[in-house]
Design an enzyme around this catalytic site. Structure first.
Site, PDB file in Angstrom:
ATOM      1  N   ASP A 111       0.827  -1.215   0.000  1.00 32.28           N
ATOM      2  CA  ASP A 111       0.000   0.000   0.000  1.00 32.28           C
ATOM      3  C   ASP A 111       0.856   1.258   0.000  1.00 32.28           C
ATOM      4  O   ASP A 111       2.091   1.182   0.084  1.00 32.28           O
ATOM      5  CB  ASP A 111      -0.980  -0.010   1.196  1.00 32.28           C
ATOM      6  CG  ASP A 111      -0.287  -0.189   2.547  1.00 32.28           C
ATOM      7  OD1 ASP A 111       0.961  -0.188   2.591  1.00 32.28           O
ATOM      8  OD2 ASP A 111      -0.993  -0.329   3.552  1.00 32.28           O
TER       9      ASP A 111
ATOM     10  N   ASN B  13      -7.386  -0.339  13.919  1.00 30.43           N
ATOM     11  CA  ASN B  13      -8.829  -0.466  13.628  1.00 30.43           C
ATOM     12  C   ASN B  13      -9.124  -1.778  12.892  1.00 30.43           C
ATOM     13  O   ASN B  13     -10.212  -1.949  12.344  1.00 30.43           O
ATOM     14  CB  ASN B  13      -9.308   0.719  12.786  1.00 30.43           C
ATOM     15  CG  ASN B  13      -8.530   0.837  11.489  1.00 30.43           C
ATOM     16  OD1 ASN B  13      -7.637   0.032  11.226  1.00 30.43           O
ATOM     17  ND2 ASN B  13      -8.864   1.815  10.679  1.00 30.43           N
TER      18      ASN B  13
ATOM     19  N   HIS C  47      -7.508  -2.822  10.207  1.00 36.38           N
ATOM     20  CA  HIS C  47      -7.275  -2.789   8.760  1.00 36.38           C
ATOM     21  C   HIS C  47      -6.065  -3.641   8.363  1.00 36.38           C
ATOM     22  O   HIS C  47      -5.181  -3.925   9.174  1.00 36.38           O
ATOM     23  CB  HIS C  47      -7.148  -1.349   8.222  1.00 36.38           C
ATOM     24  CG  HIS C  47      -5.859  -0.649   8.494  1.00 36.38           C
ATOM     25  ND1 HIS C  47      -5.713   0.715   8.365  1.00 36.38           N
ATOM     26  CD2 HIS C  47      -4.634  -1.099   8.873  1.00 36.38           C
ATOM     27  CE1 HIS C  47      -4.477   1.055   8.641  1.00 36.38           C
ATOM     28  NE2 HIS C  47      -3.802  -0.019   8.959  1.00 36.38           N
TER      29      HIS C  47
ATOM     30  N   GLU D 142      -9.851  -0.467   4.962  1.00 39.97           N
ATOM     31  CA  GLU D 142     -10.414   0.112   6.178  1.00 39.97           C
ATOM     32  C   GLU D 142     -11.751  -0.547   6.528  1.00 39.97           C
ATOM     33  O   GLU D 142     -12.381  -1.195   5.672  1.00 39.97           O
ATOM     34  CB  GLU D 142     -10.617   1.620   5.949  1.00 39.97           C
ATOM     35  CG  GLU D 142      -9.325   2.381   5.637  1.00 39.97           C
ATOM     36  CD  GLU D 142      -8.431   2.601   6.854  1.00 39.97           C
ATOM     37  OE1 GLU D 142      -8.313   1.698   7.703  1.00 39.97           O
ATOM     38  OE2 GLU D 142      -7.831   3.674   6.939  1.00 39.97           O
TER      39      GLU D 142
HETATM   40  C1  GLP Z   1      -0.361   0.964   8.443  1.00 45.01           C
HETATM   41  C2  GLP Z   1      -0.289   0.287   7.055  1.00 45.01           C
HETATM   42  C3  GLP Z   1      -0.404  -1.193   7.154  1.00 45.01           C
HETATM   43  C4  GLP Z   1       0.375  -1.679   8.359  1.00 45.01           C
HETATM   44  C5  GLP Z   1      -0.366  -1.249   9.602  1.00 45.01           C
HETATM   45  C6  GLP Z   1       0.354  -1.568  10.888  1.00 45.01           C
HETATM   46  O1  GLP Z   1      -1.237   2.038   8.428  1.00 45.01           O
HETATM   47  N1  GLP Z   1      -1.233   0.773   6.116  1.00 45.01           N
HETATM   48  O2  GLP Z   1       0.050  -1.798   5.964  1.00 45.01           O
HETATM   49  O3  GLP Z   1       0.501  -3.066   8.336  1.00 45.01           O
HETATM   50  O4  GLP Z   1      -0.753   0.117   9.522  1.00 45.01           O
HETATM   51  O5  GLP Z   1       1.548  -0.854  11.006  1.00 45.01           O
HETATM   52  P1  GLP Z   1       2.605  -1.088  12.142  1.00 45.01           P
HETATM   53  O6  GLP Z   1       3.311  -2.352  11.817  1.00 45.01           O
HETATM   54  O7  GLP Z   1       3.524   0.118  12.049  1.00 45.01           O
HETATM   55  O8  GLP Z   1       1.873  -1.161  13.429  1.00 45.01           O
END
Ligand code: GLP
Length: 244
Positions: free
Chosen positions: A67, A136, A138, A143
């Protein structure tokens, strides 16, 4: 779906790195999709170390970035592009033509999605997808409320994502939209791994595995994957029924 619990973030990251390496040894031209973020950072570093120590040439795979933040340029250290390039692609010397990342600055984001879906289709699908989880529920930028039938798409970011997302940036940025692979890509992948660590993720991991599958908590999609693994450390597992 299977749950695998590890003592800490380090041993979890080592296991995921070993899994990626095993996939590449088995199929050097595999299509690998990874998330960026704090959770997979150590996995990327350990994969680079492992590949060097092992003297395995793993430079032939196709890399798909999960993403990107819309409107954030690749040179911004908070972009997903920057993460992939610096943590994985440059150290492994992956040629650019094998790398497919969303351009969050594109004037035609729809075209970005079409291109990504076409590449994945031409390559015969994703062999291994490793994703994280947001606060959340996701996955990528899928989302709450998203359809499980989506392929790549552009989406309005949820308030939680906008707030939590500031952690990746040194100065405050305006985050409104994301561009992301869809959950259909995850469901179609030959193998899917969701990783999480720390007690702050314990609640979302409990919901991922204990809620009924529903699109208001997108990570529950993992329950539908026949070759889906939730790989977590003890902190993230601490609210699971079976660990009580
Ligand atoms: C982000 C990304 C995700 C990621 C998630 C968790 O917003 N869009 O791809 O896996 O949130 O991130 P983190 O590993 O920094 O907690």
């Amino acid at each position: 779906m299977e749950i695998k619990t590890f003592k800490d973030h380090e041993s979890l990251s080592a296991a995921v790195a070993a899994e990626i390496l095993a996939t590449l040894k088995n199929k050097p031209g595999a299509v690998i999709c990874l998330a960026s973020g704090e959770t997979p950072r150590r996995t990327c570093q350990l994969l680079v170390e492992l590949a060097r120590r092992d003297k395995t040439d793993i430079s032939q795979f196709t890399f798909i970035g999960l993403d990107e933040w819309v409107g954030i340029p690749p040179e911004n250290a908070g972009s997903c592009h920057y993460f992939f390039q610096h943590e994985l692609l440059d150290p492994l010397k992956i040629p650019n033509q094998q790398v497919h990342l969303f351009d969050g600055m594109s004037e035609d984001l729809r075209e970005e999605c079409t291109k990504m879906d076409a590449v994945i289709g031409e390559k015969g699908g994703i062999d291994l997808i490793v994703v994280g989880i947001g606060m959340n529920g996701h996955i990528g930028f899928n989302e709450p409320g998203v359809s499980f039938d989506n392929y790549s798409h552009v989406i309005d970011l949820d308030e939680t994502t906008i707030t939590v997302g500031q952690k990746y940036f040194t100065t405050p940025v305006s985050l409104q939209k994301g561009i992301t692979l869809g959950l259909k890509h995850l469901l179609n992948a030959k193998k899917a791994i969701l990783i999480a660590n720390g007690t702050k993720k314990a609640g979302v991991i409990r919901d991922t595995v204990e809620q009924k599958v529903n699109n208001n908590f997108p990570a529950t999609v993992m329950q539908q994957h026949a070759s889906g693994f939730v790989m977590i450390d003890e902190g993230a597992a601490s609210l699971l029924n079976q660990s009580k």
